[in-house]
Design an enzyme around this catalytic site. Sequence first.
Site, PDB file in Angstrom:
ATOM      1  N   TYR A   1      28.425   6.215  22.479  1.00  0.00           N
ATOM      2  CA  TYR A   1      28.353   7.625  22.873  1.00  0.00           C
ATOM      3  C   TYR A   1      29.002   8.548  21.843  1.00  0.00           C
ATOM      4  CZ  TYR A   1      26.748   6.159  27.406  1.00  0.00           C
ATOM      5  OH  TYR A   1      26.014   5.612  28.407  1.00  0.00           O
TER       6      TYR A   1
ATOM      7  N   ASP B   1      28.819   3.155  32.140  1.00  0.00           N
ATOM      8  CA  ASP B   1      27.690   3.962  32.582  1.00  0.00           C
ATOM      9  C   ASP B   1      26.787   3.118  33.477  1.00  0.00           C
ATOM     10  OD1 ASP B   1      25.966   6.043  32.764  1.00  0.00           O
ATOM     11  OD2 ASP B   1      25.406   6.117  30.657  1.00  0.00           O
TER      12      ASP B   1
ATOM     13  N   ASP C   1      27.132  -8.792  31.722  1.00  0.00           N
ATOM     14  CA  ASP C   1      25.930  -9.188  32.468  1.00  0.00           C
ATOM     15  C   ASP C   1      26.308  -9.972  33.718  1.00  0.00           C
ATOM     16  OD1 ASP C   1      26.695 -10.691  30.169  1.00  0.00           O
ATOM     17  OD2 ASP C   1      25.072 -12.094  30.522  1.00  0.00           O
TER      18      ASP C   1
ATOM     19  N   LYS D   1      31.299  -7.252  26.614  1.00  0.00           N
ATOM     20  CA  LYS D   1      30.251  -8.155  26.124  1.00  0.00           C
ATOM     21  C   LYS D   1      30.785  -8.799  24.841  1.00  0.00           C
ATOM     22  CE  LYS D   1      26.011  -9.712  26.390  1.00  0.00           C
ATOM     23  NZ  LYS D   1      25.713 -10.790  27.343  1.00  0.00           N
TER      24      LYS D   1
END
Length: 415
Positions: free
Chosen positions: A161, A306, A282, A228
């Site tokens: 972002y 988000d 995930d 991640k």
Amino acid sequence: MTVSLDKITPPTDGVRITFDGDRLVVPDNPIIPVIEGDGIGPDIMKATRRVLDAAVEKSYGGKKRIVWFDVYAGDSALEKYGEVLPKDTIEAISYYYVALKGPLTTPVGGGIRSLNVAMRQIMNLYSCVRPVRYFRGVPSPVKAPEKMNIVIYRENTEDVYAGIEWQQGTEDVKKVINFLNNEMGKNIRMDSGIGIKPISIHATKQLVRAAIKYAIKRHKTSVTLVHKGNIMKFTEGAFKDWGYEVARQEFGDVTITEDELWEKYDGKQPEGKIVMKDRIADSMLQQILTRTDEYEVVALPNLNGDYLSDACAAQVGGLGMAPGANIGDKIALFEATHGTAPKYANKDMVNPTSVILSGVMMLEHLEWEKAAQMVYTAIEKTIDQKRVTYDLHRLMDGATKLKTSEYGSALIENM
Ligand code: NAP
């Protein structure tokens, strides 16, 4: 310290919130700046102010009162100041520390990409905080929505972002690719676009620190770092490592890791300790469905945050019921998470619950717990009575459809 404002005058019957070190010092009549917002903003804010005022009045018998101070952003600011984000507004929010905001139209063209992003950056509101919980009776796509009671701390200032990217085919992107291929030994296709994902020690630690402080203050039992890191080792993996480091170095007396929980405590949560966990992003999207009640406070980099915010909100009835706040070291801006829904503007029709719940977060922030609890209970009772606005009415059997203002009145009646 004073505040210098050009076109607005602070109310004279209220007092400024201050700080004693880290601690918020809240007077009985705090001045709280409020931005009504665009589109449906005025409708939902009117209802919200009435509901919060009534809860405070009923909880403290008139001893406490919010003194609202109207400040301007978006369309209303354009009319008054000729610009969408005037200096007065930033000054007032920065000076009074706690503010409430309706949704704002994202300006098309011009210098500002998004008013919300601009406000976060100017005031360094680095945590986006979203509590997600269920209210009985709200239609949900899952079997046990009541198991969800998670507070999300999403990093607000960096990650993808940061807006550092180069469009495919430009001279600039060629320069970047040539540098990476020739100087850094990479092998990127020449027809690529490129984006940069910065994750810093500074931003990670200030976010995780805020999440742990919140967990301590609200007596939560765990903080989970979601990343991640198995793929993006030096950004998301580092986020996890630095998160654990803050816990160990700054909160070592109250935090333990999940490994320690099993090795030292045989898996039994010790009284007064917060368990630091981490999950791959995930897997976390599965966990919120399959092991929902194992998570209380969750800290994530911007993009993961988000995704997870909306996935969690969907489980308890969607964004119309989801409150939020952007919080920095001292300043806290509470706001609706949905947009301005312009087609419903001034129709007295939409659901004000998102911004009312943001107001409840604000009451909790002020430690006006009794008033906060009163609004929660009133929302529960009103939805249980199936008295709801159009959006929930269309999903519920046998419900009564209320206008925004009528729903506000129903909440007050149920306090
Ligand atoms: P939106 O304003 O959130 O509205 C999309 C749809 O969501 C509405 O048509 C409505 O669906 C439903 N909805 C939103 N708020 C609701 C409420 N309070 N009660 C009931 N239903 C509600 O999204 P958008 O149309 O994409 O964006 C409009 C403008 O808002 C844009 O300028 C955008 O940039 C801005 N925006 C601002 C913020 C912010 O200030 N924080 C956030 C997001 C977007 P149905 O018609 O299906 O009932």
